[in-house]
Motif scaffolding. Structure first.
Motif, PDB file in Angstrom:
ATOM      1  N   ASP A  60       0.831  -1.123   0.213  1.00  0.00           N
ATOM      2  CA  ASP A  60       0.065  -0.085  -0.020  1.00  0.00           C
ATOM      3  C   ASP A  60       0.825   1.173  -0.032  1.00  0.00           C
ATOM      4  O   ASP A  60       0.401   2.258   0.110  1.00  0.00           O
ATOM      5  N   HIS A  61       2.053   1.216  -0.050  1.00  0.00           N
ATOM      6  CA  HIS A  61       3.125   2.179  -0.533  1.00  0.00           C
ATOM      7  C   HIS A  61       3.895   2.044  -1.771  1.00  0.00           C
ATOM      8  O   HIS A  61       4.613   1.075  -1.971  1.00  0.00           O
ATOM      9  N   VAL A  62       3.617   3.052  -2.560  1.00  0.00           N
ATOM     10  CA  VAL A  62       3.994   2.941  -3.944  1.00  0.00           C
ATOM     11  C   VAL A  62       4.593   4.292  -4.274  1.00  0.00           C
ATOM     12  O   VAL A  62       4.205   5.282  -4.302  1.00  0.00           O
ATOM     13  N   ARG A 125      15.411  11.331  -1.678  1.00  0.00           N
ATOM     14  CA  ARG A 125      14.026  11.394  -1.546  1.00  0.00           C
ATOM     15  C   ARG A 125      13.407   9.962  -1.639  1.00  0.00           C
ATOM     16  O   ARG A 125      12.550   9.639  -0.855  1.00  0.00           O
ATOM     17  N   VAL A 126      13.993   9.264  -2.882  1.00  0.00           N
ATOM     18  CA  VAL A 126      13.152   7.758  -2.969  1.00  0.00           C
ATOM     19  C   VAL A 126      13.625   6.939  -1.768  1.00  0.00           C
ATOM     20  O   VAL A 126      12.743   6.424  -1.289  1.00  0.00           O
ATOM     21  N   GLN A 132      10.195   4.626   5.240  1.00  0.00           N
ATOM     22  CA  GLN A 132       8.981   5.400   5.858  1.00  0.00           C
ATOM     23  C   GLN A 132       8.043   3.970   6.375  1.00  0.00           C
ATOM     24  O   GLN A 132       7.549   4.231   7.557  1.00  0.00           O
ATOM     25  N   PRO A 133       7.723   3.119   5.560  1.00  0.00           N
ATOM     26  CA  PRO A 133       6.545   2.417   5.750  1.00  0.00           C
ATOM     27  C   PRO A 133       6.674   1.484   6.937  1.00  0.00           C
ATOM     28  O   PRO A 133       5.656   0.961   7.364  1.00  0.00           O
ATOM     29  N   ASP A 236      19.397   7.497  10.521  1.00  0.00           N
ATOM     30  CA  ASP A 236      18.210   6.802  10.971  1.00  0.00           C
ATOM     31  C   ASP A 236      17.644   5.998   9.817  1.00  0.00           C
ATOM     32  O   ASP A 236      17.263   4.868   9.711  1.00  0.00           O
ATOM     33  N   SER A 237      17.422   6.848   8.709  1.00  0.00           N
ATOM     34  CA  SER A 237      16.920   6.075   7.633  1.00  0.00           C
ATOM     35  C   SER A 237      17.733   4.967   7.055  1.00  0.00           C
ATOM     36  O   SER A 237      17.200   3.966   6.530  1.00  0.00           O
ATOM     37  N   LEU A 238      19.238   5.266   6.930  1.00  0.00           N
ATOM     38  CA  LEU A 238      19.994   4.367   6.328  1.00  0.00           C
ATOM     39  C   LEU A 238      19.957   2.892   7.089  1.00  0.00           C
ATOM     40  O   LEU A 238      20.025   1.773   6.678  1.00  0.00           O
TER      41      LEU A 238
END
Length: 245
Positions: A60-62, A125-126, A132-133, A236-238
């Motif tokens: 549900d995350h595209v 950004r990508v 995030q999900p 954190d994202s990494l």
């Protein structure tokens, strides 16, 4: 193409070249988790039954990596989905045909490396969006599911310690798994009057191409994590991306 590549392809009615990034061998000899991330083509031929089957995977995350013009021409089945986000990954780059003419020997590897150098904000950004999900499966796609999608898939797999041989073979698998779609894209390009030699070069997905890109990243940034850090992606994202698969 390996049997593993075929096994990871989603058999969906009316569409080609959608596959799970799970089941690939990591450096620690374990395999990546299934059902976490999917790479895909434009999905414009996806039937209602195929779309329902894809949604049953939990996606549900595209993330749509296409340009605004591509989206306007063929919106695709997820165009109105609330979990869809757009990032025109190759925004600002010179046209592909121009790139191929200027460096015919370098081919698509040069195109990908130029994208990494000239569009760091888009890549950051990508990967922020992918991170995030949480536990929600993510799907990212472009038109053929080969170039922009192939780059994002390669970087995500490398972050998850997948063997480079596995990564380049996943990239190369599009030539077979997406053969029907590539044939349609070839026909459209030739009908537009594009140069046949450039069309053939643009539709290739040789393993050596992605191997060259990964070598460039390692030689200039030390690793994919080093490259993404240089784009401004936060630690954190990494960390979340590195544990995703």
């Amino acid at each position: 193409m390996s049997e593993a590549s075929t096994a990871r392809k989603l058999q969906l009615d009316g569409v080609h070249n959608i596959r799970d990034l799970g089941g690939l061998l990591r450096d620690d000899r374990r395999t990546t988790r299934r059902g976490r991330a999917y790479r895909a083509c434009g999905m414009d031929g996806l039937s209602a039954a195929g779309e329902a089957a894809l949604l049953r995977t939990g996606v549900d995350h595209v993330i749509d990596l296409r340009s605004p013009a591509e989206v306007a021409a063929i919106p695709g089945p997820f165009h109105t989905h609330p979990g869809r986000r757009e990032v025109s990954l190759f925004e600002g780059l010179a046209p592909l045909a121009q790139c191929l003419r200027q460096a015919p020997q370098a081919g698509l590897a040069n195109r990908y490396i130029l994208a990494l150098k000239q569009a760091p904000a888009q890549f950051a950004r990508v990967f922020r969006l992918i991170a995030q999900p949480g536990d929600r499966p993510v799907l990212f796609h472009c038109t053929a599911g080969k170039d922009r999608t192939g780059l994002i898939a390669a970087l995500l797999l490398a972050l998850n310690q997948v063997e480079y041989e596995q990564i380049v073979q996943d990239y190369a698998a599009t030539a077979t798994l997406g053969a029907d779609l590539l044939a349609r894209l070839r026909a459209r390009a030739l009908l537009r009057g594009d140069e046949p030699a450039l069309v053939e070069q643009a539709l290739r997905s040789d393993a050596a191409t992605m191997a060259q890109v990964l070598t460039w990243i390692d030689s200039h940034h030390g690793s994919v994590a080093g490259y993404l850090s240089a784009t401004g992606l936060d630690a954190d994202s990494l960390d979340r991306l590195a544990r995703m698969l």
